[in-house]
Every structure is written in C-alpha cells, then in structure tokens.
Design a protein around this motif. Structure first.
Motif, PDB file in Angstrom:
ATOM      1  N   GLU A 165      82.924  58.511  36.452  1.00  0.00           N
ATOM      2  CA  GLU A 165      82.207  58.925  36.596  1.00  0.00           C
ATOM      3  C   GLU A 165      81.039  58.319  37.011  1.00  0.00           C
ATOM      4  N   GLU A 166      79.922  57.520  37.441  1.00  0.00           N
ATOM      5  CA  GLU A 166      79.123  56.879  38.200  1.00  0.00           C
ATOM      6  C   GLU A 166      79.497  56.703  39.467  1.00  0.00           C
ATOM      7  N   GLN A 167      80.810  56.144  40.053  1.00  0.00           N
ATOM      8  CA  GLN A 167      80.910  56.049  40.670  1.00  0.00           C
ATOM      9  C   GLN A 167      81.946  57.597  42.129  1.00  0.00           C
ATOM     10  N   ALA A 168      82.047  57.692  41.344  1.00  0.00           N
ATOM     11  CA  ALA A 168      82.964  58.838  41.734  1.00  0.00           C
ATOM     12  C   ALA A 168      82.578  60.198  43.222  1.00  0.00           C
ATOM     13  N   ALA A 169      80.437  59.857  43.165  1.00  0.00           N
ATOM     14  CA  ALA A 169      80.931  60.059  44.722  1.00  0.00           C
ATOM     15  C   ALA A 169      81.313  58.913  45.876  1.00  0.00           C
ATOM     16  N   GLU A 170      80.760  57.812  45.701  1.00  0.00           N
ATOM     17  CA  GLU A 170      81.545  56.953  46.419  1.00  0.00           C
ATOM     18  C   GLU A 170      82.968  56.681  46.816  1.00  0.00           C
ATOM     19  N   ILE A 171      83.806  56.489  45.288  1.00  0.00           N
ATOM     20  CA  ILE A 171      84.963  56.879  46.093  1.00  0.00           C
ATOM     21  C   ILE A 171      85.385  57.749  46.202  1.00  0.00           C
ATOM     22  N   ALA A 172      85.419  59.402  46.374  1.00  0.00           N
ATOM     23  CA  ALA A 172      85.557  59.937  47.170  1.00  0.00           C
ATOM     24  C   ALA A 172      85.835  60.259  48.222  1.00  0.00           C
ATOM     25  N   LYS A 218      86.968  66.640  40.707  1.00  0.00           N
ATOM     26  CA  LYS A 218      85.778  67.156  40.770  1.00  0.00           C
ATOM     27  C   LYS A 218      84.813  66.603  41.901  1.00  0.00           C
ATOM     28  N   ALA A 219      84.849  65.139  41.974  1.00  0.00           N
ATOM     29  CA  ALA A 219      84.315  64.565  42.915  1.00  0.00           C
ATOM     30  C   ALA A 219      84.188  64.733  44.623  1.00  0.00           C
ATOM     31  N   ALA A 220      86.470  65.051  44.541  1.00  0.00           N
ATOM     32  CA  ALA A 220      86.617  65.229  45.895  1.00  0.00           C
ATOM     33  C   ALA A 220      87.367  66.297  46.527  1.00  0.00           C
ATOM     34  N   PRO A 221      86.793  67.717  46.171  1.00  0.00           N
ATOM     35  CA  PRO A 221      87.372  69.012  46.328  1.00  0.00           C
ATOM     36  C   PRO A 221      87.877  69.121  48.063  1.00  0.00           C
ATOM     37  N   SER A 240      98.136  61.555  30.910  1.00  0.00           N
ATOM     38  CA  SER A 240      96.474  62.158  30.704  1.00  0.00           C
ATOM     39  C   SER A 240      96.101  62.438  31.762  1.00  0.00           C
ATOM     40  N   ASN A 241      95.847  63.305  32.497  1.00  0.00           N
ATOM     41  CA  ASN A 241      95.027  63.532  33.699  1.00  0.00           C
ATOM     42  C   ASN A 241      93.167  63.649  33.234  1.00  0.00           C
ATOM     43  N   ARG A 242      93.056  63.097  31.769  1.00  0.00           N
ATOM     44  CA  ARG A 242      91.460  63.049  32.348  1.00  0.00           C
ATOM     45  C   ARG A 242      90.812  61.366  32.882  1.00  0.00           C
ATOM     46  N   LYS A 243      91.038  60.976  33.520  1.00  0.00           N
ATOM     47  CA  LYS A 243      90.909  60.351  34.522  1.00  0.00           C
ATOM     48  C   LYS A 243      90.694  61.140  35.959  1.00  0.00           C
ATOM     49  N   ALA A 244      92.410  61.499  36.332  1.00  0.00           N
ATOM     50  CA  ALA A 244      91.782  62.128  37.430  1.00  0.00           C
ATOM     51  C   ALA A 244      91.123  63.289  38.064  1.00  0.00           C
ATOM     52  N   ARG A 245      90.360  63.466  36.501  1.00  0.00           N
ATOM     53  CA  ARG A 245      90.063  65.179  36.400  1.00  0.00           C
ATOM     54  C   ARG A 245      88.477  64.685  37.055  1.00  0.00           C
ATOM     55  N   ILE A 246      88.140  63.685  36.841  1.00  0.00           N
ATOM     56  CA  ILE A 246      86.508  63.091  37.473  1.00  0.00           C
ATOM     57  C   ILE A 246      87.016  62.879  38.921  1.00  0.00           C
ATOM     58  N   LEU A 247      87.674  62.348  39.121  1.00  0.00           N
ATOM     59  CA  LEU A 247      87.996  62.286  40.722  1.00  0.00           C
ATOM     60  C   LEU A 247      88.504  63.439  41.765  1.00  0.00           C
ATOM     61  N   GLN A 263     102.461  70.355  30.614  1.00  0.00           N
ATOM     62  CA  GLN A 263     101.245  70.771  29.893  1.00  0.00           C
ATOM     63  C   GLN A 263     100.210  70.671  30.704  1.00  0.00           C
ATOM     64  N   GLU A 264      99.826  69.465  30.723  1.00  0.00           N
ATOM     65  CA  GLU A 264      98.560  68.767  32.068  1.00  0.00           C
ATOM     66  C   GLU A 264      98.258  69.467  32.780  1.00  0.00           C
ATOM     67  N   ALA A 265      98.966  69.816  33.342  1.00  0.00           N
ATOM     68  CA  ALA A 265      99.636  71.149  34.874  1.00  0.00           C
ATOM     69  C   ALA A 265      99.216  72.256  34.486  1.00  0.00           C
ATOM     70  N   VAL A 266      98.787  73.011  33.424  1.00  0.00           N
ATOM     71  CA  VAL A 266      99.213  74.001  32.406  1.00  0.00           C
ATOM     72  C   VAL A 266      97.376  74.365  32.794  1.00  0.00           C
ATOM     73  N   GLU A 267      96.773  72.628  32.518  1.00  0.00           N
ATOM     74  CA  GLU A 267      95.923  73.285  31.699  1.00  0.00           C
ATOM     75  C   GLU A 267      94.362  72.573  32.616  1.00  0.00           C
ATOM     76  N   LEU A 268      95.064  71.584  34.041  1.00  0.00           N
ATOM     77  CA  LEU A 268      94.528  71.594  34.943  1.00  0.00           C
ATOM     78  C   LEU A 268      94.269  72.519  35.888  1.00  0.00           C
ATOM     79  N   ARG A 269      95.266  73.007  35.919  1.00  0.00           N
ATOM     80  CA  ARG A 269      94.998  74.551  38.015  1.00  0.00           C
ATOM     81  C   ARG A 269      94.490  75.316  37.528  1.00  0.00           C
ATOM     82  N   PRO A 270      94.278  75.791  36.389  1.00  0.00           N
ATOM     83  CA  PRO A 270      92.686  76.594  36.460  1.00  0.00           C
ATOM     84  C   PRO A 270      91.415  76.236  36.477  1.00  0.00           C
ATOM     85  N   ASP A 271      90.968  75.079  36.275  1.00  0.00           N
ATOM     86  CA  ASP A 271      89.636  74.560  36.125  1.00  0.00           C
ATOM     87  C   ASP A 271      89.618  73.775  38.349  1.00  0.00           C
ATOM     88  N   PHE A 272      91.145  73.940  38.687  1.00  0.00           N
ATOM     89  CA  PHE A 272      90.649  73.912  40.098  1.00  0.00           C
ATOM     90  C   PHE A 272      91.829  74.446  41.024  1.00  0.00           C
TER      91      PHE A 272
END
Ligand code: AVJ
Length: 332
Positions: A69-76, A101-104, A92-99, A121-130
C-alpha cells in the motif's frame, strides 16, 4: 493469499491421488520423516491459513500489505506500459488489487493457481473493478511449465508477481530453480516482484509460528486429518504435537509434528513406525536478507532493481529485471 499449491478440491478429482499418496508414504518412510508443505492446503487448511494471517503474532501478511500500500506508486514505476502481470500461486487477489490500482498501464492480469474454481470466482469479482484490464486466469501448477494466454505473450513485457513469502517454502536450490523457470516463462525484458520474509529476532519468529490461540498448531495437525481422510490413515491426533522453532544455522522456521510416544500408524496400507519424540518435518519457512535473496536471484539470471521494507524491517518486497539476452535466432 495462496501457498504453493492451494488445492481445495479433493485430489482424486484432479487425478493427483497417487502423487499425494506417494509423496506422503515416501516421506513417512524416509529418514528424517517429512511431508511437503503444499499438502496443508485442503479446504480446512486453507481456511486455517486465512485465520493465521489475522493472528496478532503472525506479522507477514499485514507487513506485506502495508508495504504494498505504501510503495505501490514506486513499485508501479517498474511496470512498463502495455505489460502483463503474471501472479504465481495467486489464491486471493487481495495483494494484486493494490498493484493493479497503482498500475493502470497494465494490459492484462494473469493469475495462475492450481485451484481453477477459486481463480474463476476471484476473476469475476475483479473484472467490474478494472473494466480496462483483461483478467485471464490460468489453472496450472506454477512451478511447472504452462502456456500463457496469447494476450500475455503479445504484451510489451511480462512482470511476474510472487507475494506471500511463498518462495520461503522452497529449499534454496529449489528457489533458484523457480527463479530460473520464471525467467524462462516470462521472457525477454521481464520483471519480477517478490514478497519475502526477512531474518529477525528468534522471539518474533517463534511467536509467529506458536500463536497463543493455537491456530498454527491446528493448521499443522490438520495435515494428519487430511491423510486420515484421503489416504485411509489412522493417525491419532492426540498422540502428536505441533513443534515450531527458528533454526538459526539455516535461517528457517521449521514446523514438525512430534510423536508423543512410540507408535505404529497405517497410511495407504503401509505401516509407519514412530519412536517417542520422533518428528515429521512438515514445513521449512526460509527467511532471507535482501542481500541473500539478491544473490540467489542474480545467480538465476535476475538483476535487483529495488527493495522496500516496513518500518521494523520484518518483511520485504523486492524487484528484479531479467538479465539474459534473448537467444539469437539464425536468420533464414
Ligand atoms: C504461506 C508459506 C508464507 O511460511 O509463514 C504460516 C505458511 N506456516 N504459518 C509461512 C505458514 C505456518 C506461510 N507461507
């Protein structure tokens, strides 16, 4: 987060029954006795692991999320436009989500896991957000060769993502082999972002794997329940005890199941003899310094690009770039 091979469906449905049986029986007949940690993750084991990540003593998941969360912009910044992000053992895609978001600038996200049901299941939850992102799950054992989707092959470059300190479950020579394999899979120009647990005082490590609530003990003992159920075993869980300790010489936390008495146990038709106090080594969780992982990665064809840690220096996210030049093709 997923560990090595998170399998929530029974193994016999995937035709891997014999591999599980031979890994377990082979490991129990060996000296010292051992069972690979990937077999912790049946449905109960996966659920218990999720509970471990919430324990006050178990710092890795919280530390890693915080660094991301703190370094997402740098990592991106290390992710080129049009790149594909390939996550090894996504769970779970909870860590990937952070990246994500920071790497459009990412063109596609390829979560790779052995459990296809969870992936969908995870893909279905992710697609609408990205909505701009192609989410292309691949059901595979990420330690073996697998085919990348055409969109990922066609992407500008491929960026591997291997969070969760899952790399710590490999023996160092296996970790090196995995890093080489990842380079081969991701190809020229690849980047790799790894989450790795750091070496720290033994008290902190011992507490993290011996929680007061006893969830880690349940997680460890559940392996015997699974063997009883799936391999017709007759382990008496009350006759085994959870042991976990930091092995300083080898920079790893070891988990064992210790036999409280001399006993015989049947597994898949084989009889296994236990001495009083004899253990089954169920997991090694290697801890690295930034330099050590850097050296391991260099030896496997990767050049360190950056490393980020939390304030206490408990956990690290490290980024690498593939050094190998693509093989030159003979023309015509
Ligand atoms: C999922 C391999 C990172 O080694 O800390 C947690 C598994 N074992 N508590 C770890 C685990 C006991 C975990 N990894």
């Amino acid at each position: 987060m997923a560990a090595l091979a998170r399998t929530s469906r029974p193994l016999h449905e995937s035709g891997e029954e014999s591999v599980f049986a031979s890994d377990v029986v082979g490991g129990l007949l060996a000296t010292p006795k051992r069972v690979p940690p990937k077999y912790f993750y049946d449905e109960t084991g996966s659920h218990l692991f999720d509970r471990i990540t919430e324990l006050p003593e178990y710092y890795p998941t919280r530390c890693e999320m915080r660094i991301l969360e703190e370094q997402a912009a740098e990592i991106a910044k290390l992710i080129p436009p049009g790149a594909a992000l390939i996550e090894f053992g996504s769970g779970s895609n909870r860590k990937a989500r952070i990246l994500l978001k920071a790497a459009p600038q990412l063109a596609c996200y390829v979560p790779v896991d052995i459990c296809g049901e969870m992936l969908e299941q995870e893909a279905v939850e992710l697609r609408p957000d990205f909505p701009q992102l192609k989410v292309l799950p691949v059901t595979a054992d990420f330690t073996q060769d697998f085919d990348l989707p055409p969109e990922a092959k066609a992407a500008a470059v491929r960026v591997g993502f291997f969070p969760g300190s899952t790399i710590g479950n490999f023996e160092p020579h296996e970790a090196a082999a995995f890093l080489r394999h990842a380079g081969k899979m991701l190809g020229p120009g690849a980047r790799l972002i790894i989450g790795a647990d750091l070496i720290k005082p033994a008290e902190v490590l011992n507490a993290a794997y011996n929680d007061k609530a006893g969830v880690t003990a349940q997680f460890n003992l559940n392996l015997l329940t699974r063997i009883n159920r799936e391999l017709g075993g007759n382990f008496n869980l009350a006759a085994f005890e959870h042991h976990a300790f930091f092995n300083r010489e080898r920079n790893r936390v070891e988990m064992h199941l210790a036999s409280l008495k001399r006993q015989k146990v049947k597994v898949n038709g084989e009889t296994i003899d236990f001495r009083a106090g004899e253990t089954i080594h169920t997991e090694s969780s290697y801890k690295y310094s930034i330099e050590k992982l850097g050296a391991l990665a260099r030896g496997a064809g990767w050049r360190p690009l950056g490393a980020w840690t939390d304030a206490r220096n408990y956990f690290s996210i490290q980024a690498f770039e593939l050094t190998d030049e693509p093989p030159v093709r003979a023309a015509g």
